[in-house]
Every structure is written in structure tokens, then in C-alpha cells.
Design a protein around this motif. Structure first.
Motif, mmCIF file in Angstrom:
data_model
loop_
_atom_site.group_PDB
_atom_site.id
_atom_site.type_symbol
_atom_site.label_atom_id
_atom_site.label_comp_id
_atom_site.label_asym_id
_atom_site.label_seq_id
_atom_site.Cartn_x
_atom_site.Cartn_y
_atom_site.Cartn_z
ATOM 1 N N THR A 77 0.843 -1.186 0.000
ATOM 2 C CA THR A 77 0.000 0.000 0.000
ATOM 3 C C THR A 77 0.881 1.238 0.000
ATOM 4 O OG1 THR A 77 -0.151 0.092 2.417
ATOM 5 C CG2 THR A 77 -1.872 -1.150 1.246
ATOM 6 N N GLY A 78 0.259 2.361 -0.222
ATOM 7 C CA GLY A 78 0.984 3.617 -0.225
ATOM 8 C C GLY A 78 0.026 4.760 -0.463
ATOM 9 N N SER A 79 0.594 5.899 -0.801
ATOM 10 C CA SER A 79 -0.225 7.074 -1.051
ATOM 11 C C SER A 79 0.592 8.110 -1.795
ATOM 12 C CB SER A 79 -0.722 7.670 0.271
ATOM 13 O OG SER A 79 0.378 8.109 1.054
ATOM 14 N N PHE A 94 -4.862 7.226 -1.720
ATOM 15 C CA PHE A 94 -4.313 5.955 -1.265
ATOM 16 C C PHE A 94 -4.235 4.975 -2.435
ATOM 17 C CE2 PHE A 94 -6.359 7.997 2.347
ATOM 18 C CZ PHE A 94 -5.289 8.051 3.227
ATOM 19 N N ILE A 95 -3.150 4.188 -2.448
ATOM 20 C CA ILE A 95 -2.922 3.263 -3.559
ATOM 21 C C ILE A 95 -2.496 1.884 -3.055
ATOM 22 C CG2 ILE A 95 -2.301 5.081 -5.213
ATOM 23 C CD1 ILE A 95 0.662 4.341 -4.763
ATOM 24 N N ASP A 115 -9.290 2.917 -0.766
ATOM 25 C CA ASP A 115 -9.702 3.827 0.304
ATOM 26 C C ASP A 115 -8.858 3.571 1.557
ATOM 27 O OD1 ASP A 115 -10.787 1.561 1.570
ATOM 28 O OD2 ASP A 115 -12.855 2.080 1.060
ATOM 29 N N GLU A 116 -9.177 4.277 2.634
ATOM 30 C CA GLU A 116 -8.408 4.158 3.878
ATOM 31 C C GLU A 116 -8.468 2.747 4.468
ATOM 32 O OE1 GLU A 116 -10.928 6.364 3.481
ATOM 33 O OE2 GLU A 116 -9.890 8.269 3.289
ATOM 34 N N ASP A 120 -10.645 -1.459 -2.959
ATOM 35 C CA ASP A 120 -10.530 -0.910 -4.311
ATOM 36 C C ASP A 120 -11.655 0.098 -4.549
ATOM 37 O OD1 ASP A 120 -10.189 -0.432 -7.022
ATOM 38 O OD2 ASP A 120 -10.862 -2.419 -7.648
ATOM 39 N N ILE A 121 -11.285 1.312 -5.000
ATOM 40 C CA ILE A 121 -12.298 2.314 -5.333
ATOM 41 C C ILE A 121 -12.242 2.699 -6.808
ATOM 42 C CG2 ILE A 121 -12.454 3.258 -3.001
ATOM 43 C CD1 ILE A 121 -10.665 5.584 -3.969
#
Length: 161
Positions: A77-79, A94-95, A115-116, A120-121
Motif C-alpha cells: 500500500t501507499g499514497s 491511497f494506492i 480507500d483508507e 478498491d475504489i
């Protein structure tokens, strides 16, 4: 006792583990990418002129200059964070990310929006960028797009924080 059955089962399990694992090259790239990066420059190759582009279906390219990116290796994860501006909506995105080993071609960094809560969005839609160069201090990613039917490469230059 039939020795062939346990041997065959081990062979199948071993094959599955190998086929599902990340390659050694991709693991090495992931370790280097892990951490905090700043996107210092977005440029274009293949055609001259002024471009106004929306990157990652999110914001104009100028909004990404100075953006901060974070990649966590242990859970993929990351951002990235954009500053507020006249035509930029600031904040965290967020990714979920990974490195794709393409066997003889440039590895790719791929990501999609989450999302947080890590859901998956993006409806499964994601982005792949060629890893043109990668060191402990610098990273250059490239993506090929088409403008008026002509190929153009967007170049992203990062430095490690």
C-alpha cells in the motif's frame, strides 16, 4: 505405500509456489522503491509543444510537481499527496502498488486507487508505468499515451526523501 503420489503432490505444490511468487528482480525493485519520494518533474518526449494533461484521471500535471509519494513494501500500500492550488484539489490519495517483471522488458510500477480501509475504489482500473531508471536516490518512470493519434511518452522524475 505409493511413493509417486506424495512426490507428485510436492511437485505440484512447488510449481504453484514458484508461479505465484514475485521474481527476484521485482523484489529488488520493490525494496528500492519502498519509502518516501518527491515527484520533481513531469515532462514529455516524442512531440514538442505545450501540453495540458490530467494524470491518473486525477489532476493536472502541474498539480503533481512537488507531490509526495509513499510506498510501503510489506503490504503493497501507499499514497501520494497533492497540495491545494488554483486548479488542484489537495490531499492524500491511497494506492495499492506492485512491480511487474516483464521478462526482458522494463519492469513496471503498477498501482490502483484504494480507500483508507484498503478497498478498491477504482473498479479494478489501474496504471502501469515503465521503470526507466531506479537507484536508491532517483527514480524515472515513463508512460506511453496517444495525443491526436501520435505516441507521446510522459516522463516522471522522482527523488528519494
Amino acid at each position: 505405500m505409493n511413493v509417486k503420489k506424495p512426490f507428485f503432490a510436492l511437485l505440484v505444490m512447488g510449481s504453484l509456489l514458484v508461479s505465484c511468487s514475485v521474481s527476484k528482480v521485482a523484489r529488488m525493485d520493490r525494496k528500492v522503491i519502498e519509502g518516501n519520494w518527491t515527484l520533481n518533474n513531469v515532462s514529455y518526449e516524442g512531440k514538442s509543444g505545450n501540453f495540458k494533461s490530467v494524470l491518473f484521471n486525477d489532476a493536472n500535471a502541474n498539480c503533481f510537481i512537488g507531490s509526495h509519494w509513499f510506498f510501503r513494501n510489506n503490504n503493497s500500500t501507499g499514497s501520494y499527496w497533492l497540495m491545494d492550488g488554483s486548479d488542484c484539489t489537495g490531499g492524500d490519495r491511497f494506492i495499492r502498488w506492485s512491480v511487474v517483471d516483464r521478462g526482458g522488458l522494463a519492469n513496471q510500477l503498477q498501482f490502483k486507487f484504494i480507500d483508507e480501509k484498503y478497498k478498491d475504489i477504482s473498479g479494478g482500473v489501474g496504471y502501469r508505468l515503465d521503470i526507466a531508471s531506479l537507484t536508491e536516490e532517483q527514480m524515472t518512470l515513463k508512460s506511453k499515451v496517444s495525443v491526436d493519434g501520435e505516441p507521446i511518452t510522459i516522463v516522471y522524475k522522482f527523488s528519494k526523501e
